[in-house]
Design an enzyme around this catalytic site. Structure first.
Site, PDB file in Angstrom:
ATOM      1  N   GLU A  53       6.272   1.997   7.488  1.00  0.00           N
ATOM      2  CA  GLU A  53       6.086   3.431   7.234  1.00  0.00           C
ATOM      3  C   GLU A  53       6.670   4.312   8.332  1.00  0.00           C
ATOM      4  O   GLU A  53       6.541   5.531   8.275  1.00  0.00           O
ATOM      5  CB  GLU A  53       4.596   3.716   7.101  1.00  0.00           C
ATOM      6  CG  GLU A  53       3.980   2.970   5.950  1.00  0.00           C
ATOM      7  CD  GLU A  53       2.487   3.222   5.827  1.00  0.00           C
ATOM      8  OE1 GLU A  53       1.852   3.580   6.839  1.00  0.00           O
ATOM      9  OE2 GLU A  53       1.971   3.055   4.716  1.00  0.00           O
ATOM     10  N   TRP A  63      -1.560  -1.016  -1.829  1.00  0.00           N
ATOM     11  CA  TRP A  63      -0.945  -2.252  -2.323  1.00  0.00           C
ATOM     12  C   TRP A  63      -1.605  -3.494  -1.737  1.00  0.00           C
ATOM     13  O   TRP A  63      -1.193  -4.614  -2.008  1.00  0.00           O
ATOM     14  CB  TRP A  63       0.543  -2.284  -1.998  1.00  0.00           C
ATOM     15  CG  TRP A  63       0.875  -2.512  -0.543  1.00  0.00           C
ATOM     16  CD1 TRP A  63       0.158  -2.065   0.533  1.00  0.00           C
ATOM     17  CD2 TRP A  63       1.965  -3.241  -0.003  1.00  0.00           C
ATOM     18  NE1 TRP A  63       0.752  -2.441   1.709  1.00  0.00           N
ATOM     19  CE2 TRP A  63       1.872  -3.175   1.412  1.00  0.00           C
ATOM     20  CE3 TRP A  63       3.033  -3.945  -0.551  1.00  0.00           C
ATOM     21  CZ2 TRP A  63       2.789  -3.776   2.258  1.00  0.00           C
ATOM     22  CZ3 TRP A  63       3.944  -4.542   0.295  1.00  0.00           C
ATOM     23  CH2 TRP A  63       3.821  -4.457   1.684  1.00  0.00           C
ATOM     24  N   ASP A  64      -2.656  -3.300  -0.926  1.00  0.00           N
ATOM     25  CA  ASP A  64      -3.266  -4.427  -0.220  1.00  0.00           C
ATOM     26  C   ASP A  64      -3.777  -5.513  -1.169  1.00  0.00           C
ATOM     27  O   ASP A  64      -4.069  -6.635  -0.758  1.00  0.00           O
ATOM     28  CB  ASP A  64      -4.412  -3.941   0.678  1.00  0.00           C
ATOM     29  CG  ASP A  64      -3.965  -2.876   1.658  1.00  0.00           C
ATOM     30  OD1 ASP A  64      -3.234  -1.966   1.225  1.00  0.00           O
ATOM     31  OD2 ASP A  64      -4.351  -2.928   2.828  1.00  0.00           O
ATOM     32  N   LYS A 105       6.819  -0.759  11.603  1.00  0.00           N
ATOM     33  CA  LYS A 105       5.369  -0.812  11.794  1.00  0.00           C
ATOM     34  C   LYS A 105       4.828  -2.171  11.370  1.00  0.00           C
ATOM     35  O   LYS A 105       3.880  -2.691  11.909  1.00  0.00           O
ATOM     36  CB  LYS A 105       4.734   0.288  10.934  1.00  0.00           C
ATOM     37  CG  LYS A 105       3.223   0.309  10.952  1.00  0.00           C
ATOM     38  CD  LYS A 105       2.689   1.393  10.021  1.00  0.00           C
ATOM     39  CE  LYS A 105       1.188   1.427   9.986  1.00  0.00           C
ATOM     40  NZ  LYS A 105       0.660   2.355   8.975  1.00  0.00           N
ATOM     41  N   GLN A 106       5.445  -2.713  10.311  1.00  0.00           N
ATOM     42  CA  GLN A 106       4.933  -3.956   9.737  1.00  0.00           C
ATOM     43  C   GLN A 106       6.043  -4.625   8.933  1.00  0.00           C
ATOM     44  O   GLN A 106       7.095  -4.034   8.708  1.00  0.00           O
ATOM     45  CB  GLN A 106       3.755  -3.659   8.836  1.00  0.00           C
ATOM     46  CG  GLN A 106       4.128  -2.872   7.602  1.00  0.00           C
ATOM     47  CD  GLN A 106       2.924  -2.228   6.959  1.00  0.00           C
ATOM     48  OE1 GLN A 106       2.485  -1.171   7.358  1.00  0.00           O
ATOM     49  NE2 GLN A 106       2.380  -2.882   5.952  1.00  0.00           N
TER      50      GLN A 106
END
Ligand code: BGC
Length: 809
Positions: free
Chosen positions: A489, A350-351, A610-611
């Site tokens: 994730e 998805w970047d 994680k993000q």
């Protein structure tokens, strides 16, 4: 400080692999890592050449199980050049004294050069100079100029130039147990006294690739040996040099493969082009001209911030080397780690969401072609949905050649050395990002043709998938989305549960609501004929669209106390993590998931991420858009809750992905520009300083690279396209005093300059139809040649430093 180049002034074998990734040269069609010409795969080096879309599938046996993987193939190494004194060893820097070393990546012209002096064990000193480029003007061509000068000796030497077809995919240590051999040399041979070729085929995808090489030596007298081995072919020149006499080899390569357009056969084309192209200097000159043109389109000037200016250029450079104008004809998406290494096997995630906005207002043609990568895989997404029990189209989390799901079902934790199940493929949220990217592209370009022919079909099919994935919850009269994984994730299941995934990830649900509503609205604005066609082709019933709107309004968003969005249903019940304990114990805890697993613990048990997950909502939407979405959903929106959420979720992030830093900087820019600047700097350093400790050598992080450029381009300048107007709402960090950039908006070319507290706008080129630009609350029509200027107001931001500084790394 020089802002147009990356330089190294000593040879550092431990850093070589990192530098090889950072000094990769490419043109969007293929790329070659910045490995030294004489190097071969080993502890210090990893030469690699990758083709955009050059994948191969293979089966490996791990713990008795068959695992299928699709990899971005490492193709034959064409840069090989070396020399030796007669009967001595071939050049190997690790066995010599490196007296001086200069390496430079010239970003302006896309040339990588090295100049070094060496002393061997007999005291013979030599100067070696190399220059290399991968042509941006002719995507099939690359060249090296290699020169050697004896400083204190004379005598006979041999110089060898070759292609090594025996390479495999061994760039990522974690993947070493997997099958690495992806291609076989089919044939090789000499073309004439200057040239030879090698042809390879991938084992499964059957991509045929041909490389033809021409070597031109500057000496008129030389002996010459042509040799062919099983996997390689080369020429060896025997010459005698006098002290201080320089010899030069110009090595030019032509490369074609069987997926090229306008093609007879790869080998035929490679040989033919090699015979017709000019000499090294001529090819280099046109390559330089192309880069000049690209920089005119894409540069960002920061006049008083040399380090940041250089890193932004470095990021733009690598972005354009991965996705360039040459991609327009290719069927390749954006590999998240560039064409710079083998991490994530070259897959597409998805970047794109960090990359498209930048391209949309610079080179929208590239963005369109990358969206077409998704369109061509719509049928596969339909199959994927059907086979998983849903309707419509469900795009995979990781995509490669044909659009089937390429995520691994098991992955190696390098800390514990164990292969563990991996269900991160449940990140269905990627589907909403595809819709978002189409919408953003359309807003920036007004490309109705793309929207109505390709975009609408993808959007409608994705909505259909979402509608079928939602389940009605009678207790709360709302819809749930179950068994998914969010952008964070680390949570792939509830602790002690056998069921995969978590329920009602707030970000996923919020995006689904937005997707359904936006798609229906956009669809209803299409010309009536096209609407009729789409309904009939896709067999959408009239009441289906109303049902989507109903679901969009009634999706459940988990909320905790005080306006805090709960990351997913049940997140608040998880245990608190003792961050200090793990920080003290391990230092770097970006991948706390791996550390916990290695301790026999489970990240699913804890409140952590994680993000950015919830925070993505604030990254993708402006406060007034959020307000409308909240209203639509029937939830109370309080502007202050944005800050509270930023504070809360930022403190729970381990920043295990480089993407987080971009998001943090962006969302903080509206509240605390100093903190925003802090995260911007962290994001800028992601690759150059390899802040994840060892991941960059496996490939750059293209999302973070593009994201930092977009932070300056759209976030700090406040550029936003809405209702046919390009708006500027600048809030520029005080560290930036002079910023110049150029954007393209629906065919108009607009130069924008910020100097101290003044913003100057010049319309350099304009289509026949006047454009509209908005600033300071007013909209102005513009035509070619028009100029505007306005004074920047001091930024009124809520200063929240004290409240969130505890979340700083
Ligand atoms: C991140 C994903 C990202 C992927 C590829 C992962 O580590 O968690 O969000 O898409 O890397 O860059």
């Amino acid at each position: 400080m020089e802002t147009w180049s990356l330089t190294y002034d000593e040879w550092d074998p431990q850093e070589e692999r990192l530098r090889e990734a950072l000094c990769t040269l490419g043109n969007g069609y293929f790329a070659t890592r910045g490995a030294a010409e004489e190097s071969t795969t080993g502890d210090f080096h990893y030469p690699g050449t990758y083709l955009a879309g050059g994948f191969n599938r293979s089966i490996s046996i791990i713990a008795g199980e068959e695992i299928q993987n699709e990899d971005l193939v490492n193709w034959p190494n064409w840069i090989c050049l070396s020399f030796r004194h007669v009967n001595d060893e071939w050049l190997d820097l690790s066995k010599m004294e490196v007296l001086s070393y200069q390496q430079e990546l010239d970003l302006r012209s896309g040339v990588l050069s090295r100049c070094l002096t060496l002393r061997d064990k007999y005291g013979r000193e030599s100067e070696l100079k190399t220059n290399r480029f991968v042509s941006m003007s002719n995507k099939h061509v690359a060249g090296i100029k290699w020169s050697l000068r004896p400083l204190n000796w004379s005598g006979p030497i041999e110089i060898k130039s070759w292609i090594d077809g025996g390479v495999d995919n061994s760039g990522v240590h974690r993947y070493r147990e997997l099958n690495r051999k992806h291609h076989t040399v089919r044939r090789s041979g000499n073309i004439d006294r200057e040239s030879f070729y090698l042809e390879t085929t991938t084992n499964e995808s059957q991509i045929v690739m041909a490389q033809a090489i021409r070597n031109r030596i500057s000496k008129s007298e030389f002996k010459f040996d042509e040799w062919i081995k099983e996997d390689s072919i080369g020429h060896t020149f025997s010459i005698t040099l006098d002290e201080q006499e320089e010899v030069t080899i110009e090595k030019v390569m032509a490369l074609f493969h069987s997926r090229d357009r306008a093609l007879s056969h790869p080998l035929y084309e490679a040989k033919r082009l090699l015979m017709k192209i000019g000499n090294y200097e001529e090819i280099l000159a046109s390559h330089r001209r192309e880069w000049e043109h690209l920089w005119h389109l894409c540069d960002i000037e920061l006049l008083d911030n040399p380090r940041e200016a250089k890193l932004l250029r470095f990021h733009i450079f690598h972005l354009l080397q991965t996705v360039s104008l040459h991609n327009i004809d290719l069927d390749a998406g954006v590999p998240s780690r560039g064409l710079h290494g083998e991490a994530y096997r070259g897959h597409i995630f998805w970047d794109e969401v960090y990359i498209f906005p930048l391209l949309n207002i610079r080179v929208p043609e590239i963005a369109r072609s990358l969206l077409m990568y998704r369109y061509r895989r719509l049928d596969e997404a339909r199959i994927n949905a059907r086979e998983s029990g849903f309707e419509g189209a469900m795009y995979p989390w990781q995509s490669g050649s044909n659009g089937e799901e390429e995520s691994q079902l098991t992955h190696l934790n390098p800390v514990s050395g164990k292969w563990i199940p991996d269900s991160t493929y449940l990140q269905r949220h990627i589907n909403s990002i595809i819709v978002y990217n189409i919408w953003k592209y359309y807003q920036a370009t007004n490309d109705l043709e793309f929207l109505s022919f390709f975009g609408a079909e993808m959007m409608l099919e994705i909505c259909r998938f979402w509608a079928s994935k939602m389940t009605y919850n009678l207790d709360r009269d709302r819809y749930d989305i179950k068994n998914v994984v969010g952008p964070d994730e680390f949570h792939t299941a509830y602790p002690d549960s056998d069921e995969l995934g978590i329920n009602n990830n707030a970000y996923t649900n919020f995006m689904v609501s937005w997707c359904l509503k936006t798609t229906v609205e956009l669809f209803r604005s299409l010309p009536v004929n096209r609407r009729r066609d789409l309904l009939s082709i896709l067999q959408i019933k009239n009441d289906e669209l109303d049902m989507w709107l109903e679901k969009s309004r009634k999706i459940f968003i988990p909320m905790a106390e005080g306006g805090i969005i709960e990351q997913f249903e049940g997140f608040e019940k998880l245990e608190d993590l003792n961050w200090d304990h793990y920080k003290r114990k391990y230092g770097n805890i970006q991948r706390i998931d791996r550390l916990l697993e290695a301790e026999g613990d489970d990240p699913n048990k804890y409140k952590l991420n994680k993000q950015s997950d919830v925070l993505m909502i604030y990254y993708l939407f402006l406060p007034d858009e959020l307000e409308k979405n909240y209203e639509w959903l029937g939830y109370h929106f309080d502007k202050d809750s944005i800050l509270k959420n930023i504070q809360y979720h930022l403190a729970l992030s381990s920043n295990g992905s480089t993407l987080s830093r971009v998001v943090h900087s962006w969302i903080l820019s509206r509240y605390d520009l100093d903190l925003s600047w802090h995260w911007f700097l962290r994001a800028l350093e992601s690759d150059i300083s390899d802040i994840q400790g060892g991941t960059t050598e496996e490939g750059i992080h293209l999302g973070a690279m593009a994201g930092t450029v977009d932070l300056v381009q759209r976030c700090f300048t406040g550029i936003e396209v809405r209702d046919d107007v390009i708006w500027l709402l600048p809030h520029i960090p005080s560290k930036i005093r002079h910023l110049n950039l150029r954007v393209r908006f629906r065919g108009h070319s607009i130069q924008i300059r910020f100097a101290d507290d003044l913003c100057k706008i010049k319309i350099e080129r304009s289509w026949l139809v006047p454009g509209k630009i908005g600033f300071q609350g007013e909209v102005h029509e513009f035509n070619e040649g028009d100029e505007f200027s306005f004074k920047l107001k001091p930024v009124e931001a809520d200063v929240i430093t004290d409240r969130i500084s505890s979340a700083l790394p």
